[in-house]
Each structure stands twice: as C-alpha cells, then as structure tokens.
Design an enzyme around this catalytic site. Sequence first.
Site, short mmCIF file in Angstrom:
data_model
loop_
_atom_site.label_atom_id
_atom_site.label_comp_id
_atom_site.label_asym_id
_atom_site.label_seq_id
_atom_site.Cartn_x
_atom_site.Cartn_y
_atom_site.Cartn_z
N ARG A 1 44.73 51.39 84.12
CA ARG A 1 45.90 50.60 84.52
C ARG A 1 47.08 50.86 83.59
NH1 ARG A 1 45.14 44.22 85.26
NH2 ARG A 1 45.17 44.29 82.99
N LYS B 1 52.28 46.53 84.43
CA LYS B 1 52.22 45.62 83.28
C LYS B 1 53.21 46.11 82.24
CE LYS B 1 48.67 43.33 81.34
NZ LYS B 1 48.83 41.90 81.61
N GLU C 1 50.65 34.78 92.54
CA GLU C 1 49.70 34.54 91.45
C GLU C 1 50.29 33.51 90.50
OE1 GLU C 1 49.18 38.03 89.00
OE2 GLU C 1 51.26 38.60 89.25
N1 PXG Z 1 48.67 38.43 86.51
C1 PXG Z 1 49.55 38.71 85.53
C2 PXG Z 1 50.98 38.66 85.81
C3 PXG Z 1 49.07 39.07 84.25
O1 PXG Z 1 49.93 39.38 83.28
C4 PXG Z 1 46.80 38.80 85.06
C5 PXG Z 1 47.33 38.47 86.30
C6 PXG Z 1 45.32 38.88 84.90
O2 PXG Z 1 44.91 40.24 84.81
P1 PXG Z 1 43.58 40.66 84.03
O3 PXG Z 1 43.51 42.14 84.17
O4 PXG Z 1 43.79 40.21 82.61
O5 PXG Z 1 42.47 39.96 84.69
C7 PXG Z 1 47.69 39.12 84.01
C8 PXG Z 1 47.19 39.50 82.65
C9 PXG Z 1 48.40 35.48 78.11
C10 PXG Z 1 48.65 36.77 78.81
O6 PXG Z 1 48.82 35.37 76.94
C11 PXG Z 1 47.97 37.05 79.96
C12 PXG Z 1 48.19 38.25 80.62
C13 PXG Z 1 49.10 39.10 80.13
C14 PXG Z 1 49.80 38.79 78.99
C15 PXG Z 1 49.56 37.62 78.29
O7 PXG Z 1 47.79 34.59 78.70
N2 PXG Z 1 47.42 38.41 81.75
#
Ligand code: PXG
Length: 289
Positions: A50, A149, A182
């Site tokens: 990713r 991301k 989301e």
């Molecule tokens: N949606 C978004 C917009 C994200 O940034 C997720 C979903 C979940 O993806 P994963 O691959 O982790 O299951 C993310 C990722 C935090 C934090 O501090 C969380 C994310 C990114 C940056 C910071 O909670 N989550």
Amino acid sequence: MKIFLGDKLVDEKDAVVSVFDHGLLYGDGVFEGIRAYNGRVFLLDEHLDRLYDSAKAIALEISMTKAEISQAVVGTCKANGIADGYIRLVVTRGKGTLGLNPYLCKKDKVIIIAAKIQLYPQELYSTGLKIVTVGTVRNHPEAINPRIKSLNYLNNIMAKIEAINAGCMEGLMLNHKGEVAEASGDNVFAVKNGVLTTPPSSCGALEGLTRNTVMELAQKAGYEVRESVMARYDLYVADEVFLTGTAAEIISVVDIDKRSIGDGKPGTVTSELSALYAEFARSEGTLIK
Ligand code: PXG
C-alpha cells in the site's frame, strides 16, 4: 530510542529533518501505521504494497526497495526491543526549495519509528463508542484520492476536530455524494441479520488492512460479507456497527447521531470477530529476529 532516518539508525535526538523538506512544507509524502504483535510485524508486506501504491499515485519514487524497507522496519523494532508496538513508516518527498516543484527535491526521506502503542482506554471496548456524522466530506477521488495514505491528512483532522467538539472520539465521514465513506481514521462496518456490509473504496474508504483481514476472517467464520454503497440509514438501523483500524483494531459503535445502534451495547458478532482478529494477529507476521 533509535529512529531509522534516511539510510541508518540514529539516536532520537539526531532524528531531525530539514525545514525545507516537502513533507513538512506541503504534506508531500506517504505513510503507514503498522502493528507488531508477539515478536512479529503484522501484515508487513501488505503495508509495504500500500505504501508503494500511495507513492506511485503521487509520483514519489522511493529510493529503497520493499525488501530493504522490510529489513529496516524489522531492524528498527529490534534496536528498540519492540515485540508489541506501533510502527510509523513515513516517506517524504525530501529536501527541496520553498517552491512547490517536487522535481527539485533530490532524494526522498525514509523515516521509521518503532514505539509502544497508546491504546484507546479498555473501557471503550466494553462500552462502545458514540460517534457523530461530521460536515467535512471525504476528499473527491479526483482531488487527492482517499485511497492514498498521504501525509496530507488535514481533511481527516478537520473531521476529527468536529467529532471532538461534538463530544465524540470519532466522526463518520460521508463522500461528496452523501454516501457513507468511513471514520476519520478507521473503516466502518454494519452487521444486519448476520450479514456484514462495508463501503467499497470507490465510496471514499481507504482499503484498510484491518478491514480486509476482518472481511476474510468473517467469511471464514461463515458470515456473508458485502461491499456496497451505504447511506447513514443503513448504519442507524443495523444490529451492530463497528470500526476497524490498525491502532483501534475492532471497536463497537453503539450510538450514531443520537440513534442507539441495536440494543445500545457492543454486539456478539463484533466480539466474535474481535477474538478471531486477536488470535490471527498473534500468529501472523514477519518475525523480528
Ligand atoms: N481509514 C483511514 C482514513 C485511515 O487513515 C484506516 C482507515 C484503517 O486502515 P488500516 O490499514 O490501519 O486498517 C486508516 C488508518 C491514528 C491513525 O492515530 C490511524 C490511521 C492513520 C493514521 C493515524 O489513529 N489509520
């Protein structure tokens, strides 16, 4: 703490970047948040895939190979004695000028931080979260595609500010068409009559790795799993709603916009999937050795 910076491990006090780095000046870069469980880096290859896709989408060439970054992630965990923790992997466009032109940035900057994780209070997992819909809409896919991301997370931060100001820890984000996308940093699922539904990435959801893992585990456990366009209505009338993310793992949502979800308590499907996820996370991953 030792930080991987550029091409080597350095002491935290020496882990500094230039004020001309385009990651700082413009949020020009990409990142991943990764977990380590039980001496293994969880889903490392998937995170790297990713990361490289995000970089490709913003025309950022990463100077290290996936194998080199993989080794550096493991090495950073080892150097800090991390067996269970949170890893932040960042690649910025690197040092450039005060102008936008990314082609004047000569070399990307790879940063790896391996630390202990600050978990949500355990109480939230047993009581569940209350969330609200926020006014900040998910980025239009032809602006910064939400599947990237990128280091430019202001859109999500705006959403988080609105949620916190409304007395909630998380906010539900809709896309420019008013469809459910989301939460500000987590994916969303509804459970209705034993069927799991989550929005497809075309609705503005990040293709979360926790989301993908939960979809696979749920299918294996015999649940039907669908990716479909969702309205807030679908969440309001669900039996259960939960969020998924690397940091939060799986967390119940028991109230959305003052509508109680199901019986207002974390549901049985959510807790079954949480247990399956915890078991899987402890057994899968790249060994830290
Ligand atoms: N949606 C978004 C917009 C994200 O940034 C997720 C979903 C979940 O993806 P994963 O691959 O982790 O299951 C993310 C990722 C935090 C934090 O501090 C969380 C994310 C990114 C940056 C910071 O909670 N989550």
